[in-house]
Design a protein around this motif. Structure first.
Motif, PDB file in Angstrom:
ATOM      1  N   ARG A   1       0.808  -1.208   0.000  1.00 48.15           N
ATOM      2  CA  ARG A   1       0.000   0.000   0.000  1.00 48.15           C
ATOM      3  C   ARG A   1       0.848   1.268   0.000  1.00 48.15           C
ATOM      4  NH1 ARG A   1      -3.049  -1.347   4.818  1.00 48.15           N
ATOM      5  NH2 ARG A   1      -1.676   0.238   5.624  1.00 48.15           N
ATOM      6  N   LEU A   2       2.093   1.095   0.432  1.00 47.26           N
ATOM      7  CA  LEU A   2       2.837   2.292   0.791  1.00 47.26           C
ATOM      8  C   LEU A   2       3.124   3.285  -0.343  1.00 47.26           C
ATOM      9  CD1 LEU A   2       4.080   3.243   3.543  1.00 47.26           C
ATOM     10  CD2 LEU A   2       6.195   2.957   2.273  1.00 47.26           C
TER      11      LEU A   2
ATOM     12  N   ARG B   1       0.178   5.178  -1.106  1.00 49.19           N
ATOM     13  CA  ARG B   1      -0.182   6.166  -0.095  1.00 49.19           C
ATOM     14  C   ARG B   1       0.613   7.467  -0.312  1.00 49.19           C
ATOM     15  NH1 ARG B   1       1.762   4.807   5.523  1.00 49.19           N
ATOM     16  NH2 ARG B   1       0.959   2.744   5.074  1.00 49.19           N
TER      17      ARG B   1
ATOM     18  N   TRP C   1       2.715  24.688   5.016  1.00 48.42           N
ATOM     19  CA  TRP C   1       3.644  25.288   5.975  1.00 48.42           C
ATOM     20  C   TRP C   1       4.059  26.647   5.441  1.00 48.42           C
ATOM     21  CZ3 TRP C   1       5.087  21.433   2.556  1.00 48.42           C
ATOM     22  CH2 TRP C   1       6.093  21.762   1.641  1.00 48.42           C
ATOM     23  N   THR C   2       4.656  27.424   6.309  1.00 51.83           N
ATOM     24  CA  THR C   2       5.116  28.734   5.887  1.00 51.83           C
ATOM     25  C   THR C   2       6.624  28.691   5.770  1.00 51.83           C
ATOM     26  OG1 THR C   2       4.051  29.163   7.990  1.00 51.83           O
ATOM     27  CG2 THR C   2       4.065  30.963   6.378  1.00 51.83           C
TER      28      THR C   2
ATOM     29  N   LEU D   1      -9.997   1.656  -0.437  1.00 47.44           N
ATOM     30  CA  LEU D   1      -8.633   2.151  -0.555  1.00 47.44           C
ATOM     31  C   LEU D   1      -8.415   3.387   0.307  1.00 47.44           C
ATOM     32  CD1 LEU D   1      -7.612   1.765  -4.303  1.00 47.44           C
ATOM     33  CD2 LEU D   1      -6.465   0.804  -2.298  1.00 47.44           C
TER      34      LEU D   1
ATOM     35  N   ALA E   1      -8.218   2.376   3.846  1.00 51.79           N
ATOM     36  CA  ALA E   1      -6.925   1.758   4.112  1.00 51.79           C
ATOM     37  C   ALA E   1      -5.851   2.828   4.243  1.00 51.79           C
ATOM     38  CB  ALA E   1      -6.566   0.812   2.976  1.00 51.79           C
ATOM     39  N   TRP E   2      -5.941   3.837   3.370  1.00 53.53           N
ATOM     40  CA  TRP E   2      -4.951   4.897   3.399  1.00 53.53           C
ATOM     41  C   TRP E   2      -5.028   5.690   4.709  1.00 53.53           C
ATOM     42  CZ3 TRP E   2      -5.939  10.384   2.091  1.00 53.53           C
ATOM     43  CH2 TRP E   2      -4.785  11.140   2.221  1.00 53.53           C
TER      44      TRP E   2
ATOM     45  N   GLY F   1      -3.896   3.603   7.498  1.00 51.97           N
ATOM     46  CA  GLY F   1      -2.464   3.408   7.294  1.00 51.97           C
ATOM     47  C   GLY F   1      -1.676   4.582   7.812  1.00 51.97           C
ATOM     48  N   CYS F   2      -2.177   5.771   7.594  1.00 51.41           N
ATOM     49  CA  CYS F   2      -1.487   6.975   8.058  1.00 51.41           C
ATOM     50  C   CYS F   2      -1.418   7.028   9.573  1.00 51.41           C
ATOM     51  CB  CYS F   2      -2.185   8.233   7.536  1.00 51.41           C
ATOM     52  SG  CYS F   2      -1.633   8.653   5.865  1.00 51.41           S
TER      53      CYS F   2
ATOM     54  N   ASP G   1      12.063   8.685   3.969  1.00 47.62           N
ATOM     55  CA  ASP G   1      11.201   7.683   3.323  1.00 47.62           C
ATOM     56  C   ASP G   1      11.278   6.344   4.055  1.00 47.62           C
ATOM     57  OD1 ASP G   1      10.240   9.379   1.400  1.00 47.62           O
ATOM     58  OD2 ASP G   1      11.701   8.792  -0.139  1.00 47.62           O
TER      59      ASP G   1
ATOM     60  N   ALA H   1       8.375   4.301   5.857  1.00 44.87           N
ATOM     61  CA  ALA H   1       8.079   2.913   5.483  1.00 44.87           C
ATOM     62  C   ALA H   1       8.134   1.992   6.696  1.00 44.87           C
ATOM     63  CB  ALA H   1       9.074   2.440   4.421  1.00 44.87           C
TER      64      ALA H   1
ATOM     65  N   VAL I   1      12.880  21.361   4.762  1.00 51.11           N
ATOM     66  CA  VAL I   1      11.476  21.651   5.082  1.00 51.11           C
ATOM     67  C   VAL I   1      10.538  20.612   4.452  1.00 51.11           C
ATOM     68  CG1 VAL I   1       9.602  23.338   4.885  1.00 51.11           C
ATOM     69  CG2 VAL I   1      11.924  24.114   5.362  1.00 51.11           C
ATOM     70  N   ALA I   2      10.756  20.318   3.177  1.00 48.00           N
ATOM     71  CA  ALA I   2       9.873  19.388   2.468  1.00 48.00           C
ATOM     72  C   ALA I   2       9.952  17.985   3.050  1.00 48.00           C
ATOM     73  CB  ALA I   2      10.227  19.371   0.981  1.00 48.00           C
TER      74      ALA I   2
ATOM     75  N   GLN J   1       8.076  17.899   6.250  1.00 43.39           N
ATOM     76  CA  GLN J   1       6.660  17.994   5.918  1.00 43.39           C
ATOM     77  C   GLN J   1       6.125  16.639   5.433  1.00 43.39           C
ATOM     78  OE1 GLN J   1       4.306  20.127   6.405  1.00 43.39           O
ATOM     79  NE2 GLN J   1       2.786  18.950   5.263  1.00 43.39           N
TER      80      GLN J   1
ATOM     81  N   ALA K   1       3.052  14.596   6.964  1.00 43.70           N
ATOM     82  CA  ALA K   1       1.904  14.156   6.163  1.00 43.70           C
ATOM     83  C   ALA K   1       1.648  12.670   6.364  1.00 43.70           C
ATOM     84  CB  ALA K   1       2.145  14.470   4.688  1.00 43.70           C
TER      85      ALA K   1
ATOM     86  N   ALA L   1      11.096  27.163   8.793  1.00 40.53           N
ATOM     87  CA  ALA L   1       9.648  27.042   8.785  1.00 40.53           C
ATOM     88  C   ALA L   1       9.208  26.644  10.180  1.00 40.53           C
ATOM     89  CB  ALA L   1       9.214  25.982   7.788  1.00 40.53           C
ATOM     90  N   THR L   2       8.029  27.103  10.565  1.00 41.47           N
ATOM     91  CA  THR L   2       7.458  26.633  11.817  1.00 41.47           C
ATOM     92  C   THR L   2       6.142  25.916  11.512  1.00 41.47           C
ATOM     93  OG1 THR L   2       6.473  28.802  12.123  1.00 41.47           O
ATOM     94  CG2 THR L   2       8.492  28.357  13.336  1.00 41.47           C
TER      95      THR L   2
ATOM     96  N   VAL M   1       5.883  22.716  11.141  1.00 41.65           N
ATOM     97  CA  VAL M   1       6.141  21.488  10.390  1.00 41.65           C
ATOM     98  C   VAL M   1       6.705  20.425  11.338  1.00 41.65           C
ATOM     99  CG1 VAL M   1       7.253  20.506   8.371  1.00 41.65           C
ATOM    100  CG2 VAL M   1       6.643  22.918   8.391  1.00 41.65           C
TER     101      VAL M   1
END
Lengths: 214, 316
Positions: A3-4, A7, A23-24, B13, B16-17, B20-21, B81, B85, B102-103, B106, B110, B124-125, B127
């Motif tokens: 699933r990953l 997702r 975000w900023t 789905l 599940a997502w 899953g999160c 990642d 996982a 930052v990304a 983030q 997420a 950034a704040t 995050v």
């Protein structure tokens, strides 16, 4: 089925589709750049809080020097539990007021100090007060909890505010004072200091008020 | 597949997502995982922060993984990642760049994984859950104050700057100059970057000394450069010149005790790592750390008088 990856794809797709940036981003920049962009300057920030918030907070939460000195005699950890103001960053500070006799004016360093003997007088200094022309430390910024790192872009902007606050003390508290003439005189003081061990027991106080007693 | 079936599949789905999160523990493992990611352990500072964080995590009953991104944002992204996982319950990260990270942080957010940043900030704040920052500016100011005191507030000095691309090099230089530039009795006669490197510092100081044998002090933006300066001064028969560094590395503390460097400023890596793991634990168990996101941790001055009290980036 794994699933990953799906997702992650869905997450990515959601952001992509809505175009949301959750975000900023605030780039590290020097103060002059943020001034140019119309962001608030350290001086403007200090203008906003100095009279309306900071001085009243210091005035209302100050402990009396004799009480603090008495507690310090019992041990610094006792005094810290009783009187220190821990800030969010694990340091702690005194906010203290009192009166005493100036027994020495030490200007050998540009970080000048007056040594104050608080009653009962024994001829030994209980408090040292910074008189400039260079002021050190961030006790004035950090002691009240009003100025918080989390509200600033980064550590340099936070530092700028600390420097600006000390500059304000130089201009509005210390500049009008004839420091050489303080020796032997009675003064009243109000200020902040780092609550670490050293000599005298309350040391390197940054004064928001330092006045000659009649 | 008819339309109705497709609809049901989509719903399934999505469900599940979403679940899953939320789910954290890995299949077959009872313990929750804390993923610790730092720059290269070649630098003892980063090794100390990683080791302390891992030890604290295990003490609190977590499994801990330790990895290095080698200051490569791309590699950092991959490691995030992997943490996602593995269903990590939290990430403790000394990041690979204030903007570039930052990304990545983030992305973890997420995926429902909270990040606790140590040592360095991101731009950034909201995050990361916590940013526990080593206050490099404050560290530089107390180092500069001790340098001034040792010089009697006067004399000629050389400054060694860090790698120019590194945010902390600029922050430390600002801290030094905000203090030193208020003294017109002090004169800077040389200023060069030695890129945090000991051998480069040795060579640059050796060269600068040729025209400045009359200096009284060298202030370096980190300890490895300070140690390079000490070696160059010794070579030139100028052991009296005062050298101050920054970081509080074990080599610097040993040098101070042996009469080489005169002071350094210790970044409390151990304290910062422990705080981060404790805050992660509190967040995992209660949903809140109870403290502000951004926290600045002060550095401490190390001199011959107190050097014996300090060990690996912290008080013994």
């Amino acid at each position: 089925m794994n699933r990953l990856p799906l997702r992650i794809l869905v997450c990515a797709a959601c952001c992509g589709l809505t175009g949301c940036v959750p975000w900023t981003v605030r780039p590290i920049e020097d103060t002059t750049a943020s001034v140019a962009k119309g962001a608030i300057t350290p001086a403007a920030y200090v203008d906003q809080i100095w009279t309306s918030k900071l001085l009243p907070a210091i005035e209302s939460s100050a402990v009396d020097a004799p009480a603090l000195l008495h507690s310090l005699q019992q041990g610094s950890s006792t005094a810290r539990t009783q009187f220190a103001r821990p800030d969010a960053n694990a340091a702690s500070y005194w906010i203290v007021k009192g009166q005493g006799r100036v027994i020495a004016v030490d200007q050998r360093s540009r970080n000048g100090l007056v040594m104050v003997d608080v009653a009962p007088f024994d001829g030994r200094p209980d408090v040292s007060i910074q008189i400039g022309p260079v002021l050190r430390g961030t006790s004035l910024r950090d002691a009240t909890g009003l100025v918080r790192f989390t509200d600033f872009l980064n550590q340099l902007h936070f530092a700028d505010v600390g420097n600006e606050l000390n500059d304000r003390v130089l201009k509005s508290v210390l500049a009008p004072l004839e420091v050489k003439a303080l020796k032997g005189r009675q003064v009243s003081f109000l200020g902040t200091a780092a609550a670490d061990e050293g000599a005298p027991p309350i040391h390197a106080l940054v004064p928001v008020r330092l006045e000659l007693q009649p | 597949m008819n339309l109705r079936n497709a609809f049901v599949l989509t719903l399934a789905l999505s469900a599940a997502w979403f679940t899953g999160c939320q789910s954290a523990p890995r299949a077959g493992s009872q313990k929750k995982l804390i993923a610790i990611i730092t720059p290269s352990h070649d630098n003892p500072f980063f090794k100390a922060e990683a080791d302390t964080a891992a030890a604290r995590a295990r003490e609190l009953g977590y499994e801990a993984t330790v990895n290095s991104h080698d200051d490569d944002a791309h590699k950092q992204d991959k490691l995030i990642d992997v943490a996602i996982a593995n269903g990590a319950a939290a990430i403790v990260l000394d990041n690979a760049g204030a903007d570039a990270s930052v990304a990545a942080v983030q992305k973890a957010k997420a995926a429902g994984i909270p990040s606790f940043l140590i040592d360095r900030e991101i731009n950034a704040t909201g995050v990361a859950v916590s940013q526990i920052v080593s206050n490099n500016y404050q560290g530089a100011t107390i180092g500069a104050q001790e340098f001034l005191r040792l010089l009697g507030e006067k004399g000629k000095y050389i400054e060694l700057v860090g790698r120019e691309s590194d945010t902390n090099a600029a922050i430390r230089a600002r801290g030094y100059h905000d203090v030193l530039d208020k003294y017109d009795t002090l004169k800077q006669v040389g200023r060069q970057s030695a890129n945090w490197s000991q051998t480069e510092a040795f060579q640059k100081v050796e060269t600068m000394l040729q025209s400045n044998r009359d200096i009284q002090g060298i202030i370096a933006a980190n300890d490895t450069m300070a140690l390079g300066a000490v070696a160059a001064l010794k070579n030139a028969g100028l052991e009296k010149v005062i050298v101050v560094g920054l970081d509080g590395s074990p080599d610097a503390i040993a040098s101070i005790q042996a009469g080489g460097m005169r002071a350094t400023v210790l970044q409390p890596a151990a304290t910062i790592s422990r705080l981060a793991v404790d805050q992660a634990h509190k967040y995992i168990t209660t949903g809140s750390t109870g403290v502000s996101e951004k926290q600045a941790i002060d550095c401490e001055l190390v001199t011959p008088a107190n050097a014996a009290q300090y060990g690996l980036f912290g008080k013994k």
